[in-house]
Write an enzyme that holds these catalytic residues in place. Structure first.
Site, mmCIF file in Angstrom:
data_model
loop_
_atom_site.group_PDB
_atom_site.id
_atom_site.type_symbol
_atom_site.label_atom_id
_atom_site.label_comp_id
_atom_site.label_asym_id
_atom_site.label_seq_id
_atom_site.Cartn_x
_atom_site.Cartn_y
_atom_site.Cartn_z
ATOM 1 N N LYS A 52 8.392 -2.445 -2.954
ATOM 2 C CA LYS A 52 8.512 -2.150 -1.507
ATOM 3 C C LYS A 52 9.120 -3.331 -0.755
ATOM 4 O O LYS A 52 8.506 -3.905 0.149
ATOM 5 C CB LYS A 52 7.168 -1.764 -0.908
ATOM 6 C CG LYS A 52 6.625 -0.462 -1.475
ATOM 7 C CD LYS A 52 5.505 0.107 -0.626
ATOM 8 C CE LYS A 52 4.886 1.342 -1.224
ATOM 9 N NZ LYS A 52 4.126 1.120 -2.455
HETATM 10 O O1 S5P Z 1 3.419 6.377 0.651
HETATM 11 C C1 S5P Z 1 3.100 5.882 -0.424
HETATM 12 C C2 S5P Z 1 4.004 5.204 -1.231
HETATM 13 C C3 S5P Z 1 3.573 4.705 -2.459
HETATM 14 S S1 S5P Z 1 4.776 4.058 -3.507
HETATM 15 N N1 S5P Z 1 1.807 6.007 -0.875
HETATM 16 C C4 S5P Z 1 1.396 5.525 -2.086
HETATM 17 O O2 S5P Z 1 0.233 5.718 -2.426
HETATM 18 N N2 S5P Z 1 2.289 4.819 -2.871
HETATM 19 C C5 S5P Z 1 1.853 4.200 -4.160
HETATM 20 O O3 S5P Z 1 1.454 5.232 -5.053
HETATM 21 C C6 S5P Z 1 0.673 3.258 -4.038
HETATM 22 O O4 S5P Z 1 1.111 1.917 -3.875
HETATM 23 C C7 S5P Z 1 -0.051 3.439 -5.366
HETATM 24 O O5 S5P Z 1 0.471 2.544 -6.330
HETATM 25 C C8 S5P Z 1 0.283 4.847 -5.803
HETATM 26 C C9 S5P Z 1 -0.799 5.882 -5.531
HETATM 27 O O6 S5P Z 1 -1.939 5.612 -6.290
HETATM 28 P P1 S5P Z 1 -3.238 6.574 -6.294
HETATM 29 O O7 S5P Z 1 -4.227 5.855 -7.136
HETATM 30 O O8 S5P Z 1 -3.697 6.734 -4.872
HETATM 31 O O9 S5P Z 1 -2.773 7.882 -6.909
#
Ligand code: S5P
Length: 475
Positions: A304
């Site tokens: 990011k």
């Molecule tokens: O808007 C976003 C963009 C990203 S890249 N929301 C997110 O959650 N992410 C990433 O996706 C976040 O940094 C994390 O690594 C992943 C989601 O992880 P989870 O454990 O919530 O599924």
């Protein structure tokens, strides 16, 4: 037009098996009673000659002005060549892939900005192949107002092209062709009815909308992209039948590698946050790359980026992590302006084939991204087609280009949110309603009792949703 000649061509096409009737399956698994393979006409010089002269007649009466002729690769290329010679109009040659060395021209031949070009194509269904060629010519400042084609399948292509200001003239519509073959008893009345019914029932998607992107298969979209990483991802997804991206948000490199050993075969992409790993080493990267190769997945470093171009260039290429050396693609914010994309597209260490997912939306509650921000982000990306793999976003209307990938995080089967503002949606919702192409799952898998079993469940569920989404489409 000479009707006898036209009937002669129709019958000849039938005789040489350029048009076949029966039960066929399109690439997307839809049954069709009629199938065209006009590639075979190159083996029949008399057919080539007849088709060329009939197309030239159409052009002479219907097309007011054109400076060049360009065939849609590949089937139409020999026809365009013959037409160019017969009409004494210069031809332009469109490449499918830019040359890796020397001039990176997509259009070969001599031309001036503002000149007009006539397109030649064999068959149109949705019109998307013609539009791709139009797009390439437009990029060079050439104007396209007309396309001549051998056969219009009457499934929406003409309308799609006209919406894009390209007028279509065809030797035959499918109805006309069927009529001739029925009249000469080459096909039965029954077959003719079957084809007519099929034509009214199965329409091509409208081009240029997010709905169209959602209806196209990954396989087809691999052909529509300008970014090599997007192309690879579309291909991996088609081959491995998975659109699952695993977010390995773990702080131990050993644990990450162990996890990938177990789930590598179920994913198309692994997403890392390399700066959370406590025992980071370049050996970890070597082993990660080996796994990526063994299981055929790509690596996305979710860095990011969000600084001025010069700093981002250093963050991307230098420091402990040397991200540019191993990540196939990275995530970036658009906030600092275009400089960030300029720096990420700077060639480094002779490495090509890199990609960027630009954040156009976020999944977290109360994030500050507005619809205007989203729109300017997408416009900014359109100036860097070679480096942009797609967008990190939540909504299908964010972009329309089927060559770009919608990467959507915030997906879980079990929870609706976490305690720190993350909001989760279901696979159904993100793929069928919101247009996600690759789905990012983190804790839904890594925090499960058996991440391997859970990865299989996610892979199957997500792929089923994708198949449901593309069913009913053509080609
Ligand atoms: O808007 C976003 C963009 C990203 S890249 N929301 C997110 O959650 N992410 C990433 O996706 C976040 O940094 C994390 O690594 C992943 C989601 O992880 P989870 O454990 O919530 O599924």
């Amino acid at each position: 037009m000479d009707n006898n000649k036209l009937e002669g061509v129709a019958l000849k096409l039938f005789d040489i098996n350029a048009v076949k009737f029966g039960e066929f399956m399109t690439k997307s698994g839809i049954e069709t009673p009629v199938y065209f393979d006009l590639r075979v006409i190159v083996s029949y010089p008399r057919v080539m000659e007849l088709i060329t002269s009939l197309l030239c007649d159409i052009v002479a009466t219907k097309v007011k002005k054109y400076d060049h002729i360009c065939g849609v690769p590949y089937t139409a290329l020999p026809i365009a060549t013959l037409m160019s010679v017969q009409a004494k109009k210069p031809m332009l040659l469109r490449r499918k892939e830019a040359k890796a060395y020397g001039t990176k021209k997509m259009i070969e031949g001599h031309y001036n900005v503002g000149e007009t070009c006539l397109i030649v194509e064999d068959v149109i269904t949705s019109g998307s192949s013609v539009l791709e060629t139009v797009k390439e010519l437009n990029k060079e400042g050439l104007v396209v107002n007309n396309a001549v084609i051998i056969l219009d399948r009457e499934q929406g292509g003409r309308k799609n092209l006209e919406t894009n200001n390209v007028n279509v003239d065809a030797l035959f519509t499918m109805t006309e062709l069927i009529g001739i073959l029925e009249k000469h008893k080459k096909i039965t009345k029954e077959m003719s009815m079957k084809v007519r019914n099929y034509l009214t029932e199965v329409k091509a998607p409208v081009t240029g909308s997010s709905e169209e992107r959602m209806l196209l298969s990954y396989e087809k979209r691999a052909e529509l992209t300008s970014n090599p990483v997007a192309k690879q991802l579309f291909n991996i997804m088609s081959i491995k039948k998975t659109n699952l991206c695993l977010s390995v948000d773990l702080t131990s490199s050993i644990k990450i590698l162990e996890l990938l050993e177990k789930v590598g075969e179920y994913i198309c992409l692994v997403k890392t946050h390399v700066d959370i790993i406590e025992d980071f080493s370049l050996d970890f990267i070597t082993r990660l790359k080996q796994l990526a190769q063994r299981f055929n997945f790509l690596i996305l470093e979710d860095r990011k980026f969000a600084d001025i171009g010069n700093t981002v260039l250093l963050q991307y290429q230098k420091g402990l992590y040397k991200i540019s050396e191993w990540a196939d693609c990275v995530t970036s914010h658009s906030l600092p302006g275009e400089g960030i994309l300029k720096s990420l597209s700077t060639p480094c260490n002779g490495l090509e084939n890199r990609g960027v997912f630009l954040l156009a939306e976020m999944s977290s509650e109360g994030n500050l991204i507005s619809p205007e921000y989203r729109e300017v982000t997408v416009n900014m990306a359109s100036k860097y087609p070679n480096i942009i793999t797609g967008f990190v976003c939540q909504n299908k209307d964010t972009f329309k280009d089927p060559g770009l990938i919608q990467l959507t995080p915030g997906v879980q089967l079990e929870s609706a949110k976490d305690d720190l503002g993350q909001v989760y949606n279901s696979p159904d919702k993100v793929i069928l309603d919101n247009g996600a192409d690759i789905i990012v799952v983190g804790r839904g898998i890594i925090a499960a009792k058996s991440p391997e079993a859970q990865a299989v469940i996610y892979r199957d569920t997500l792929w089923k949703c994708y198949l449901k989404r593309v069913s009913g489409k053509l080609e």
